[in-house]
Design a protein around this motif. Structure first.
Motif, PDB file in Angstrom:
ATOM      1  N   ALA A 187      -0.237 -10.147 -12.150  1.00  0.00           N
ATOM      2  CA  ALA A 187      -0.657  -9.012 -11.337  1.00  0.00           C
ATOM      3  C   ALA A 187      -2.129  -9.172 -10.997  1.00  0.00           C
ATOM      4  O   ALA A 187      -2.965  -9.276 -11.893  1.00  0.00           O
ATOM      5  CB  ALA A 187      -0.421  -7.694 -12.078  1.00  0.00           C
ATOM      6  N   ASP A 188      -2.428  -9.205  -9.709  1.00  0.00           N
ATOM      7  CA  ASP A 188      -3.833  -9.246  -9.312  1.00  0.00           C
ATOM      8  C   ASP A 188      -4.418  -7.846  -9.417  1.00  0.00           C
ATOM      9  O   ASP A 188      -3.748  -6.890  -9.816  1.00  0.00           O
ATOM     10  CB  ASP A 188      -3.997  -9.828  -7.908  1.00  0.00           C
ATOM     11  N   ARG A 189      -5.693  -7.707  -9.052  1.00  0.00           N
ATOM     12  CA  ARG A 189      -6.390  -6.423  -9.224  1.00  0.00           C
ATOM     13  C   ARG A 189      -5.659  -5.281  -8.516  1.00  0.00           C
ATOM     14  O   ARG A 189      -5.481  -4.191  -9.060  1.00  0.00           O
ATOM     15  CB  ARG A 189      -7.808  -6.553  -8.671  1.00  0.00           C
ATOM     16  N   LEU A 190      -5.213  -5.521  -7.293  1.00  0.00           N
ATOM     17  CA  LEU A 190      -4.547  -4.493  -6.506  1.00  0.00           C
ATOM     18  C   LEU A 190      -3.250  -4.042  -7.168  1.00  0.00           C
ATOM     19  O   LEU A 190      -2.949  -2.844  -7.258  1.00  0.00           O
ATOM     20  CB  LEU A 190      -4.259  -5.060  -5.115  1.00  0.00           C
ATOM     21  N   ILE A 368       0.270  -8.423   4.139  1.00  0.00           N
ATOM     22  CA  ILE A 368      -0.240  -8.910   2.861  1.00  0.00           C
ATOM     23  C   ILE A 368       0.470 -10.189   2.448  1.00  0.00           C
ATOM     24  O   ILE A 368      -0.155 -11.102   1.899  1.00  0.00           O
ATOM     25  CB  ILE A 368      -0.117  -7.826   1.771  1.00  0.00           C
ATOM     26  N   ASN A 369       1.760 -10.317   2.729  1.00  0.00           N
ATOM     27  CA  ASN A 369       2.436 -11.558   2.381  1.00  0.00           C
ATOM     28  C   ASN A 369       1.894 -12.723   3.182  1.00  0.00           C
ATOM     29  O   ASN A 369       1.818 -13.844   2.703  1.00  0.00           O
ATOM     30  CB  ASN A 369       3.943 -11.413   2.598  1.00  0.00           C
ATOM     31  N   SER A 370       1.538 -12.470   4.441  1.00  0.00           N
ATOM     32  CA  SER A 370       0.961 -13.525   5.257  1.00  0.00           C
ATOM     33  C   SER A 370      -0.368 -13.993   4.680  1.00  0.00           C
ATOM     34  O   SER A 370      -0.655 -15.195   4.626  1.00  0.00           O
ATOM     35  CB  SER A 370       0.759 -13.037   6.692  1.00  0.00           C
ATOM     36  N   GLU A 371      -1.187 -13.047   4.247  1.00  0.00           N
ATOM     37  CA  GLU A 371      -2.479 -13.415   3.662  1.00  0.00           C
ATOM     38  C   GLU A 371      -2.290 -14.180   2.356  1.00  0.00           C
ATOM     39  O   GLU A 371      -3.000 -15.147   2.073  1.00  0.00           O
ATOM     40  CB  GLU A 371      -3.324 -12.157   3.419  1.00  0.00           C
ATOM     41  N   LYS A 372      -1.323 -13.757   1.553  1.00  0.00           N
ATOM     42  CA  LYS A 372      -1.113 -14.444   0.280  1.00  0.00           C
ATOM     43  C   LYS A 372      -0.516 -15.835   0.489  1.00  0.00           C
ATOM     44  O   LYS A 372      -0.792 -16.753  -0.282  1.00  0.00           O
ATOM     45  CB  LYS A 372      -0.233 -13.593  -0.643  1.00  0.00           C
ATOM     46  N   ALA A 490     -10.421  -8.627  -0.382  1.00  0.00           N
ATOM     47  CA  ALA A 490      -9.889  -7.259  -0.523  1.00  0.00           C
ATOM     48  C   ALA A 490      -8.676  -7.118   0.397  1.00  0.00           C
ATOM     49  O   ALA A 490      -8.791  -6.733   1.556  1.00  0.00           O
ATOM     50  CB  ALA A 490     -10.962  -6.245  -0.174  1.00  0.00           C
ATOM     51  N   TYR A 491      -7.506  -7.452  -0.115  1.00  0.00           N
ATOM     52  CA  TYR A 491      -6.293  -7.411   0.701  1.00  0.00           C
ATOM     53  C   TYR A 491      -5.980  -5.995   1.198  1.00  0.00           C
ATOM     54  O   TYR A 491      -5.367  -5.821   2.241  1.00  0.00           O
ATOM     55  CB  TYR A 491      -5.100  -7.938  -0.099  1.00  0.00           C
ATOM     56  N   ASP A 492      -6.406  -5.001   0.429  1.00  0.00           N
ATOM     57  CA  ASP A 492      -6.143  -3.617   0.809  1.00  0.00           C
ATOM     58  C   ASP A 492      -7.205  -3.061   1.751  1.00  0.00           C
ATOM     59  O   ASP A 492      -7.165  -1.891   2.114  1.00  0.00           O
ATOM     60  CB  ASP A 492      -6.044  -2.729  -0.437  1.00  0.00           C
ATOM     61  N   ARG A 494      -8.426  -4.801   4.853  1.00  0.00           N
ATOM     62  CA  ARG A 494      -8.488  -5.729   5.985  1.00  0.00           C
ATOM     63  C   ARG A 494      -9.044  -7.109   5.601  1.00  0.00           C
ATOM     64  O   ARG A 494      -9.729  -7.749   6.382  1.00  0.00           O
ATOM     65  CB  ARG A 494      -9.294  -5.120   7.139  1.00  0.00           C
ATOM     66  N   ASN A 495      -8.751  -7.523   4.379  1.00  0.00           N
ATOM     67  CA  ASN A 495      -9.090  -8.877   3.911  1.00  0.00           C
ATOM     68  C   ASN A 495     -10.585  -9.178   3.950  1.00  0.00           C
ATOM     69  O   ASN A 495     -11.003 -10.330   4.128  1.00  0.00           O
ATOM     70  CB  ASN A 495      -8.323  -9.923   4.726  1.00  0.00           C
ATOM     71  N   ARG A 496     -11.383  -8.140   3.776  1.00  0.00           N
ATOM     72  CA  ARG A 496     -12.826  -8.341   3.767  1.00  0.00           C
ATOM     73  C   ARG A 496     -13.255  -9.051   2.485  1.00  0.00           C
ATOM     74  O   ARG A 496     -12.612  -8.931   1.441  1.00  0.00           O
ATOM     75  CB  ARG A 496     -13.535  -6.997   3.893  1.00  0.00           C
ATOM     76  N   LEU A 497     -14.376  -9.754   2.579  1.00  0.00           N
ATOM     77  CA  LEU A 497     -14.893 -10.523   1.453  1.00  0.00           C
ATOM     78  C   LEU A 497     -15.912  -9.712   0.660  1.00  0.00           C
ATOM     79  O   LEU A 497     -16.725  -8.988   1.249  1.00  0.00           O
ATOM     80  CB  LEU A 497     -15.551 -11.813   1.957  1.00  0.00           C
ATOM     81  N   ARG A 498     -15.863  -9.884  -0.668  1.00  0.00           N
ATOM     82  CA  ARG A 498     -16.809  -9.190  -1.543  1.00  0.00           C
ATOM     83  C   ARG A 498     -17.300 -10.158  -2.609  1.00  0.00           C
ATOM     84  O   ARG A 498     -16.488 -10.850  -3.239  1.00  0.00           O
ATOM     85  CB  ARG A 498     -16.134  -7.987  -2.227  1.00  0.00           C
TER      86      ARG A 498
END
Length: 616
Positions: A187-190, A368-372, A490-492, A494-498
């Motif tokens: 399980a990732d953070r989300l 989200i599946n596409s990003e993963k 941050a997938y939740d 808009r895939n922004r970077l942190r």
């Protein structure tokens, strides 16, 4: 107990738990996190436990059940897993039962009656049965704990979402005073946050264990074709002749084809996928668990909850859809901590097929599946330590390469990339963490994009700071920053970077970063794990082989899966200690009271026979 001071209560609980651990399981100490989770749950707190496959999650609810005066209800998604766990508990002398659709109704009634009378400590059931009977059970059974295994199934952010799991949210309303422990290996953070929200856990004690499985060698290679894949499986079987393996395939037809191909060259293989009848699947799993077949060729429908400790290798004939699924599947190898291997083959065709699956799936999960899938592709194409990539995906830092993956064994040319990384991290912060990977790349290169101008990003200090590198280079290095855990996606949002804490240390100049140098073509190296096996292999392979034969014979005699008698790790310990009496046998890892009395004489005799034969 609640009136006792917390420190005293913890001390007493820990002493009792350790005594039970020694008596029933044959271990002298807990693994990391187990004691803390047991203490929290036994004290009445909800808990979320994330531990790698083989990390000992089941003890985190089994021991609290033994410490209580009631029953722990364990919700599990697979019938085979329930029966397997019950068999393992009964072999250790712990009263347990399972209630599911494959049990005759008279056995179900008897199991529930024994539970009502307090004679069952752990009651396993499916989520469907638990949801249907929760009201009645809450009134009739002495439930003191609820354990929800494979808890990632409750979250749509997870890799194996199952709608029935969402109905488990009612458990806190029906049993408000009963602690709930949710357990998962992936399980990732989300997903972690969503599990707590969906189940309504009350300020849960959370343990996020290390996801590192250093005993598993990782290899990723281009698809060598059918003949090459079969040749690799045969090599693995020759290397581990007494153990087992799994071949994961992308489709049912590919699983059937691979099974037939392996059988044609004399390998004892079985097929498993959701399109087969229940009796066929059950027979395949039973044959694999009992050691009657050496290999199962399967889709991802196979493997969840398999507790077989001597799975020594896992081969992916195709690239998986996401890292969570891949991590869970390779984690089925080497549960006993002994050296094991994970091999993945990949091709462009895999990506095309997986993207078609995504396009055909429910639109709410498509993005989200596409990003993963993109992260999975990055893992395949990487020129950095693959274990560091896996761990960073689960937000775990590892600042040194593992030395036990194909990239580490054939390391690419590296350079000090600290300055480039600092430029990228600075740009992310100056945009208030408002950009994704491609926009970050274009900001660094000084691209005159309209959306960059509208947002004012062309006026920040780092605009154009990386104009000396091509777009391909920046794509490569930003990908490494994500893979190595300096940037989080941050997938939740808009895939922004942190930036991560690790990334911030690099930005402040507290750590240096070595990056793999970009080249037009990144070549994977060949694997050579001889040193690992020299350091971690058996000290007496011939004796271990004899003990495995004894285990196999005894398992056939009493109709029990061999690994439920003793794991390979326990057999290795026997070969090292060579006990001559039951008192000495109790020092073998995994030899509790019941197993020592039941199986100790058999293995002691085998060891004595082996040693006398050596002296002749």
């Amino acid at each position: 107990m609640l009136s006792c001071p917390q420190s005293l209560m913890n001390k007493e609980l820990n002493a009792k738990a350790l005594a039970l651990l020694r008596r029933f399981y044959g271990y002298d100490s807990f693994r990391p996190g187990q004691a803390e989770i047991i203490d929290a749950v036994a004290s009445g707190r909800d808990a979320l436990a994330l531990m790698p496959t083989g990390g000992g999650k089941s003890l985190c609810y089994q021991l609290p059940a033994l410490l209580s005066d009631g029953v722990c209800v364990v919700v599990s998604p697979l019938i085979a897993l329930m029966d397997d766990q019950v068999s393992a508990l009964m072999a250790n002398g712990i009263p347990a039962a399972a209630v599911h659709s494959n049990r005759p109704e008279d056995e179900v009634r008897e199991a529930l009656e024994q539970t009502r009378l307090g004679r069952v400590k752990l009651l396993y059931t499916s989520p469907e049965r638990f949801v249907a009977d929760l009201g009645a059970w809450s009134r009739s059974l002495p439930i003191r704990l609820v354990a929800i295994d494979e808890a990632h199934c409750i979250s749509q952010w997870g890799h194996d979402f199952r709608p029935v799991y969402t109905e488990l949210a009612d458990v806190k309303q029906s049993l408000p005073r009963v602690p709930v422990v949710a357990l998962t290996a992936t399980a990732d953070r989300l997903t972690r946050d969503d599990i707590v929200k969906q189940l309504g856990l009350d300020a849960p004690f959370t343990w996020i264990g290390s996801f590192d499985r250093p005993n598993i060698s990782i290899e990723v290679a281009p698809d060598p074709g059918k003949a090459g894949r079969i040749r690799r499986v045969r090599e693995l079987m020759a290397k581990y002749p007494d153990d087992s393996g799994i071949v994961y395939c992308l489709s049912r037809s590919k699983a059937e084809d691979m099974t037939a191909a392996l059988q044609a060259v004399g390998i004892r293989a079985a097929c498993y996928h959701a399109g087969l009848g229940a009796s066929v699947r059950e027979a395949a799993q039973k044959a694999f668990v009992n050691g009657d077949v050496s290999v199962v060729c399967a889709t991802v429908a196979f493997g969840m909850g398999i507790d077989k400790s001597n799975i020594r290798w896992v081969v992916h004939n195709n690239m998986p859809a996401n890292i969570e699924g891949y991590y869970q599947e390779i984690g089925r190898a080497g549960r006993d901590g002994l050296p094991s291997e994970a091999v993945m083959f990949h091709s462009v065709g895999d990506v095309i097929t997986l993207r078609r699956f995504i396009d055909d799936s429910d639109s709410s999960r498509r993005g989200i599946n596409s990003e993963k899938l993109g992260r999975m592709q990055a893992f395949v194409d990487a020129a950095v330590c693959r274990r560091r990539m896996l761990l960073s995906y689960f937000n775990e830092e590892k600042v040194r390469d593992c030395g036990n993956c194909d990239v580490c064994r054939s390391a690419p040319l590296r350079f000090d990339g600290t300055v480039a990384v600092q430029k990228a991290l600075s740009a992310v912060l100056r945009t208030d963490c408002g950009v994704g990977a491609y926009m970050l790349r274009d900001i660094l290169r000084g691209a005159r994009r309209h959306d960059i101008h509208v947002r004012g990003y062309d006026s920040i200090r780092t605009f154009g700071a990386g104009a000396d590198m091509s777009a391909a280079e920046w794509n490569y290095y930003i990908s490494q920053m994500i893979q190595l855990g300096m940037l989080d996606v941050a997938y939740d949002d808009r895939n922004r970077l942190r930036p991560t804490p690790y990334g911030m240390r690099v930005l402040r100049g507290e750590e240096r970063v070595m990056l793999a140098k970009y080249t037009e073509r990144q070549e994977a190296g060949k694997k050579n794990d001889a040193e690992w096996r020299r350091r971690n292999g058996s000290s007496s392979p011939s004796l271990v082989a004899r003990l495995k034969a004894v285990r196999r014979e005894e398992a056939a005699r009493i109709k029990m899966p061999p690994y439920l008698i003793f794991s390979d790790a326990s057999l290795e310990d026997m070969a090292r200690l060579r006990p001559r009496s039951l008192d000495e046998f109790r020092n073998v890892s995994g030899a509790g009271e019941i197993k020592t009395a039941r199986f100790g004489p058999i293995f002691i005799a085998a060891i004595a026979e082996f040693e006398s034969g050596r002296m002749l």
